[in-house]
Design a protein around this motif. Structure first.
Motif, PDB file in Angstrom:
ATOM      1  N   TYR A   1       0.827  -1.206   0.000  1.00 56.69           N
ATOM      2  CA  TYR A   1       0.000   0.000   0.000  1.00 56.69           C
ATOM      3  C   TYR A   1       0.866   1.263   0.000  1.00 56.69           C
ATOM      4  CZ  TYR A   1      -2.922   3.600   2.254  1.00 56.69           C
ATOM      5  OH  TYR A   1      -3.557   4.763   2.580  1.00 56.69           O
ATOM      6  N   LYS A   2       1.939   1.264   0.764  1.00 60.48           N
ATOM      7  CA  LYS A   2       2.825   2.435   0.806  1.00 60.48           C
ATOM      8  C   LYS A   2       3.751   2.489  -0.404  1.00 60.48           C
ATOM      9  CE  LYS A   2       4.402   1.436   4.886  1.00 60.48           C
ATOM     10  NZ  LYS A   2       5.180   1.511   6.149  1.00 60.48           N
ATOM     11  N   GLU A   3       4.101   1.332  -0.960  1.00 65.98           N
ATOM     12  CA  GLU A   3       4.998   1.314  -2.117  1.00 65.98           C
ATOM     13  C   GLU A   3       4.339   1.849  -3.383  1.00 65.98           C
ATOM     14  OE1 GLU A   3       6.057  -2.746  -2.127  1.00 65.98           O
ATOM     15  OE2 GLU A   3       7.745  -2.520  -0.732  1.00 65.98           O
ATOM     16  N   THR A   4       3.013   1.966  -3.385  1.00 70.15           N
ATOM     17  CA  THR A   4       2.355   2.544  -4.555  1.00 70.15           C
ATOM     18  C   THR A   4       2.769   3.989  -4.785  1.00 70.15           C
ATOM     19  OG1 THR A   4       0.431   3.138  -3.190  1.00 70.15           O
ATOM     20  CG2 THR A   4       0.357   1.031  -4.346  1.00 70.15           C
ATOM     21  N   SER A   5       3.313   4.644  -3.766  1.00 71.51           N
ATOM     22  CA  SER A   5       3.771   6.028  -3.928  1.00 71.51           C
ATOM     23  C   SER A   5       4.979   6.118  -4.860  1.00 71.51           C
ATOM     24  CB  SER A   5       4.120   6.634  -2.567  1.00 71.51           C
ATOM     25  OG  SER A   5       5.149   5.888  -1.933  1.00 71.51           O
ATOM     26  N   LEU A   6       5.633   4.985  -5.161  1.00 74.83           N
ATOM     27  CA  LEU A   6       6.801   5.008  -6.055  1.00 74.83           C
ATOM     28  C   LEU A   6       6.423   5.101  -7.523  1.00 74.83           C
ATOM     29  CD1 LEU A   6       9.040   2.292  -4.340  1.00 74.83           C
ATOM     30  CD2 LEU A   6       9.260   4.766  -4.178  1.00 74.83           C
ATOM     31  N   ILE A   7       5.137   4.949  -7.853  1.00 71.45           N
ATOM     32  CA  ILE A   7       4.749   4.985  -9.265  1.00 71.45           C
ATOM     33  C   ILE A   7       4.946   6.368  -9.871  1.00 71.45           C
ATOM     34  CG2 ILE A   7       3.104   3.117  -8.979  1.00 71.45           C
ATOM     35  CD1 ILE A   7       0.890   5.229  -8.967  1.00 71.45           C
ATOM     36  N   ALA A   8       5.142   7.373  -9.032  1.00 75.25           N
ATOM     37  CA  ALA A   8       5.415   8.712  -9.566  1.00 75.25           C
ATOM     38  C   ALA A   8       6.693   8.723 -10.393  1.00 75.25           C
ATOM     39  CB  ALA A   8       5.513   9.722  -8.426  1.00 75.25           C
ATOM     40  N   ILE A   9       7.585   7.747 -10.142  1.00 76.81           N
ATOM     41  CA  ILE A   9       8.857   7.712 -10.841  1.00 76.81           C
ATOM     42  C   ILE A   9       8.663   7.402 -12.321  1.00 76.81           C
ATOM     43  CG2 ILE A   9       9.449   5.285 -10.584  1.00 76.81           C
ATOM     44  CD1 ILE A   9      11.796   8.216  -9.838  1.00 76.81           C
ATOM     45  N   ILE A  10       7.535   6.775 -12.704  1.00 79.44           N
ATOM     46  CA  ILE A  10       7.275   6.476 -14.115  1.00 79.44           C
ATOM     47  C   ILE A  10       6.208   7.410 -14.691  1.00 79.44           C
ATOM     48  CG2 ILE A  10       7.989   4.084 -13.912  1.00 79.44           C
ATOM     49  CD1 ILE A  10       5.061   3.283 -13.766  1.00 79.44           C
ATOM     50  N   GLY A  11       5.869   8.480 -13.954  1.00 77.38           N
ATOM     51  CA  GLY A  11       5.007   9.519 -14.504  1.00 77.38           C
ATOM     52  C   GLY A  11       3.535   9.374 -14.234  1.00 77.38           C
ATOM     53  N   LEU A  12       3.125   8.501 -13.324  1.00 77.42           N
ATOM     54  CA  LEU A  12       1.713   8.380 -12.977  1.00 77.42           C
ATOM     55  C   LEU A  12       1.380   9.342 -11.834  1.00 77.42           C
ATOM     56  CD1 LEU A  12       1.172   4.514 -13.131  1.00 77.42           C
ATOM     57  CD2 LEU A  12       0.447   6.218 -14.794  1.00 77.42           C
ATOM     58  N   PHE A  13       0.241  10.007 -11.943  1.00 76.94           N
ATOM     59  CA  PHE A  13      -0.122  11.052 -10.986  1.00 76.94           C
ATOM     60  C   PHE A  13      -0.874  10.440  -9.809  1.00 76.94           C
ATOM     61  CE2 PHE A  13       0.995  13.621 -14.531  1.00 76.94           C
ATOM     62  CZ  PHE A  13       1.342  14.867 -14.016  1.00 76.94           C
ATOM     63  N   ASP A  14      -0.119   9.998  -8.826  1.00 79.37           N
ATOM     64  CA  ASP A  14      -0.740   9.504  -7.608  1.00 79.37           C
ATOM     65  C   ASP A  14      -0.810  10.630  -6.588  1.00 79.37           C
ATOM     66  OD1 ASP A  14       2.003   9.622  -7.091  1.00 79.37           O
ATOM     67  OD2 ASP A  14       1.802   8.175  -5.456  1.00 79.37           O
ATOM     68  N   LEU A  15      -1.255  10.302  -5.381  1.00 78.96           N
ATOM     69  CA  LEU A  15      -1.424  11.314  -4.328  1.00 78.96           C
ATOM     70  C   LEU A  15      -0.112  12.013  -4.003  1.00 78.96           C
ATOM     71  CD1 LEU A  15      -3.040  12.693  -2.057  1.00 78.96           C
ATOM     72  CD2 LEU A  15      -2.600  10.669  -0.639  1.00 78.96           C
ATOM     73  N   LEU A  16       0.975  11.261  -3.893  1.00 80.54           N
ATOM     74  CA  LEU A  16       2.248  11.858  -3.491  1.00 80.54           C
ATOM     75  C   LEU A  16       2.791  12.796  -4.565  1.00 80.54           C
ATOM     76  CD1 LEU A  16       4.284  11.832  -1.179  1.00 80.54           C
ATOM     77  CD2 LEU A  16       5.525  10.033  -2.384  1.00 80.54           C
ATOM     78  N   LEU A  17       2.683  12.418  -5.830  1.00 77.49           N
ATOM     79  CA  LEU A  17       3.185  13.285  -6.899  1.00 77.49           C
ATOM     80  C   LEU A  17       2.405  14.593  -6.958  1.00 77.49           C
ATOM     81  CD1 LEU A  17       5.097  13.648  -9.308  1.00 77.49           C
ATOM     82  CD2 LEU A  17       3.342  12.582 -10.741  1.00 77.49           C
ATOM     83  N   ILE A  18       1.092  14.519  -6.784  1.00 73.79           N
ATOM     84  CA  ILE A  18       0.277  15.736  -6.808  1.00 73.79           C
ATOM     85  C   ILE A  18       0.628  16.638  -5.632  1.00 73.79           C
ATOM     86  CG2 ILE A  18      -2.087  16.600  -6.605  1.00 73.79           C
ATOM     87  CD1 ILE A  18      -2.994  14.124  -8.122  1.00 73.79           C
ATOM     88  N   ALA A  19       0.819  16.040  -4.445  1.00 68.47           N
ATOM     89  CA  ALA A  19       1.152  16.841  -3.266  1.00 68.47           C
ATOM     90  C   ALA A  19       2.549  17.434  -3.356  1.00 68.47           C
ATOM     91  CB  ALA A  19       1.026  15.984  -2.008  1.00 68.47           C
ATOM     92  N   ASN A  20       3.467  16.739  -3.994  1.00 69.94           N
ATOM     93  CA  ASN A  20       4.863  17.178  -4.008  1.00 69.94           C
ATOM     94  C   ASN A  20       5.196  18.104  -5.168  1.00 69.94           C
ATOM     95  OD1 ASN A  20       7.584  17.104  -3.012  1.00 69.94           O
ATOM     96  ND2 ASN A  20       8.089  15.711  -4.693  1.00 69.94           N
TER      97      ASN A  20
END
Length: 647
Positions: free
Chosen positions: A581-600
């Motif tokens: 569940y927490k590792e899903t935040s790493l998908i920002a590295i391939i350009g997917l807009f998850d919660l962490l990428l939007i916040a950061n």
């Protein structure tokens, strides 16, 4: 809906009837004695209590000052972009699909809780103590925080002097402006004290249904949307910021949440009235398994169905595979068929493998177009081969054989329907195939898909690694060790950028699909090792007893070994679920807009909130923590029910 009728008869705890068993009453311990026994039982424990109390005080005060006592903080970035962080760029004119999806989850959750045999109870003392602890934290926070910055009552902007320094008010004036915070904290403390004084020692015997308590708290949160002036915030298309203070949230937010709350309650009542039937529970569990795919691809994706093609092509393919495959399953489950059935299943497996190799290498062009088949049909042949390989385990009476055939027909219906919906164009104009979801919704989708698919894959690899056949044991060991030895970021890069280079012309994989495959394979290796530990805990006598009863290998594994192994593996499996569940935040590295990428990145790039990165990131941390903590608490309740750790 909420049962506030307490049970105060201490003998009911030990009653031997068919009703729910209440937990035993908690012993009454005076606060002074509890503090002495738990915090100051010795000189060493007293020193540790004082030291860590001081550390906790400064940490709590420092966090409050860092979050609020800073003119650079702009917490309006969170409510303004709450929809962006939850669902990213999902069209506002199609947002009713999001609410329909939430309603489906509410219905399934209500039915599941209503039909559950386990009725958890929570003691009144815990509720009262929790309320007083929250009230004390609220008052302490209001006292410790040094946020005395003056703001414009209309816009909320910081007021500054001629030197551009923020204007501050005195400490007393700042505290007086927080009277409503002190009032809330005082109520949270005084009301439980008054209840304890009225009930006296009887409060130890009062318990409430935990489901009802949670539903009541959700109802209070929904009610606050109608009465508490949270304000309305938003960004216009030109990038300007709007804020309306002193008003409740928009009707488009509070009305749907009220409907969802009512749907949850109605579904719970319906679940209570349903009979305790294994068929109903099986249908409910199957609905949970299929719901993510239905919600994502059939509802949120908004497919434009070509019903002419569905009835003239897709329906015939489904009927063909259902009838022909059903006949094959009926034949292969014939008692006494023996090795002939295994030979037929092996031939079907070879046919399935050949069609995938031919499609990947472009052999259909050489063999002629008549031999080609759609990818959906290649998948159907592959599933047919897998069903055929397991058919001998269901040979026997007609009822078991008929159930296996119906399972095949149901699998074909679900798979053909899902593939047809996925391959249908979407009504969401201008949104790429892997971008119609985003934000926290994408994190949830990846978590659910990864966990539901990684678990069966992990079980297969765990069984293969403990198999007596060297080839299965070697291949599973290689996969597990390689997967655990490579970082997840590398696996994500590999499936998102390297795999597409080797795909034949006309075949592609979206970034969302690449992320799902990477997370499934990566997590399944850890799941396999967790389950392998559970398999090793099963005593040898269990295997010998199953063999003495004449059970086949598949029956012994599914009915005797796996249930015991999974029971022992619950703690590490839940730990792996939280990690995924927490590792899903790493998908920002391939350009997917998850919660962490939007916040950061996305919110700090807005002109109104330029550079405000801390506020949305802290909000994202709270969201991730709530999800992880909920899974952890649910795991503890399952362990207590199953007696994990006890013999």
């Amino acid at each position: 809906m909420v049962n506030l009728e307490p049970t105060i008869d201490p003998e009911a705890v030990f009653a031997d009837d068919d009703g729910p068993k209440l937990p035993p009453p908690e012993p009454a311990v005076p606060p002074g004695k509890w503090i002495k026994d738990n915090l100051f039982s010795s000189v060493g424990s007293g020193i540790l209590t004082v030291v860590f109390g001081i550390i906790a005080y400064f940490a709590f005060r420092g966090l409050l000052d860092f979050a609020f006592h800073n003119p650079a903080r702009n917490w309006r970035a969170v409510p303004t972009n709450i929809r962006l962080m939850m669902t990213q760029a999902y069209p506002a004119d199609s947002y009713e699909r999001v609410w329909i999806s939430v309603a489906i989850i509410a219905i399934l959750a209500g039915l599941t809780l209503g039909m559950s045999k386990h009725t958890p109870y929570i003691a009144l003392r815990k509720l009262l103590n929790g309320s007083m602890a929250v009230g004390a934290a609220v008052i302490a926070g209001a006292l410790f925080i040094k946020n005395n910055i003056q703001t414009d009552p209309e816009t909320g902007e910081f007021l500054r002097d001629e030197a551009a320094e923020v204007l501050r008010v005195g400490r007393g004036e700042a505290l007086s402006g927080r009277w409503w915070v002190f009032l809330i904290g005082a109520l949270l403390i005084l009301v439980p004290i008054a209840i304890s004084a009225v009930l006296g020692d009887r409060r130890r015997f009062i318990n409430f249904n935990f489901h009802h308590v949670v539903y009541a708290f959700i109802g209070l949160a929904v009610l606050s949307l109608w009465v508490v002036p949270y304000g309305q915030y938003g960004l216009l298309e030109d990038g300007s910021f709007i804020a309306e203070k002193g008003v409740t949230v928009a009707r488009s937010t509070k009305f749907p949440w009220t409907i969802e709350w009512l749907i949850l309650g109605i579904a719970y009542v319906v679940g209570l009235s349903l009979p305790d039937s294994s068929r109903i529970k099986t249908a409910l569990y199957l609905s949970w398994f299929l719901s993510p795919y239905v919600i994502i691809f059939a509802i949120l994706r908004a497919p434009i169905m070509d019903w002419g093609t569905v009835f003239t092509t897709d329906l015939y393919w489904f009927l063909g595979f259902a009838v022909v495959g059903g006949a094959i399953m009926w034949f292969l489950t014939t008692p006494g068929l023996g090795e002939r059935g295994r030979v037929v299943a092996f031939v079907l497996l070879l046919v399935a493998i050949f069609h995938w190799i031919a499609a990947f290498n472009g052999w259909y062009d050489v063999l002629g177009g008549w031999f080609d088949m759609q990818q959906k049909n290649r998948l159907s042949v592959s599933v047919l081969a897998l069903f055929a390989l397991g058919a001998h385990n269901f040979a026997g009476v007609a009822g078991v054989r008929r159930g296996y055939v119906l399972t095949w027909v149901g699998a074909m219906f679900a798979m053909h329907t899902l593939i047809t919906v996925i391959n249908t164009p979407s009504a969401l104009d201008g949104i790429p195939a892997d971008s119609f979801i985003g934000g926290f919704l994408m994190s949830l989708v990846l978590s659910v898909f990864s966990l539901t698919l990684a678990f069966p894959v992990g079980v297969i690899f765990a069984l293969a690694r403990t198999s007596k056949l060297p080839i299965f044991r070697l291949l599973s060991t290689m996969f597990i060790e390689v997967s655990r030895g490579v970082p997840l970021i590398t696996v994500l890069f590999f499936f998102a950028t390297v795999i597409p280079l080797f795909l034949p012309e006309g075949m592609e994989i979206t970034k969302l699909a690449a992320a799902v495959v990477a997370l499934v394979l990566f997590s399944s290796a850890y799941v396999a090792e967790n389950i392998r530990g559970g398999l090793q805990s099963v005593r040898r006598g269990q295997f010998e007893a199953a063999d003495a009863m004449g059970l086949t290998t598949a029956q012994r594994t599914s009915l005797i070994v796996l249930p015991q192994a999974l029971r022992v593996s619950i703690p590490p499996l839940v730990g792996q679920a939280i990690a995924t569940y927490k590792e899903t935040s790493l998908i920002a590295i391939i350009g997917l807009f998850d919660l962490l990428l939007i916040a950061n990145r996305t919110i700090p790039a807005q002109s109104v909130f330029r550079g405000n990165r801390f506020e949305p990131l802290l909000f994202a941390c709270v969201v991730y923590w709530i999800g992880a903590y909920s899974m952890s608490r649910y795991s503890r309740s399952i362990e207590q029910r199953l007696g994990v750790g006890s013999r």
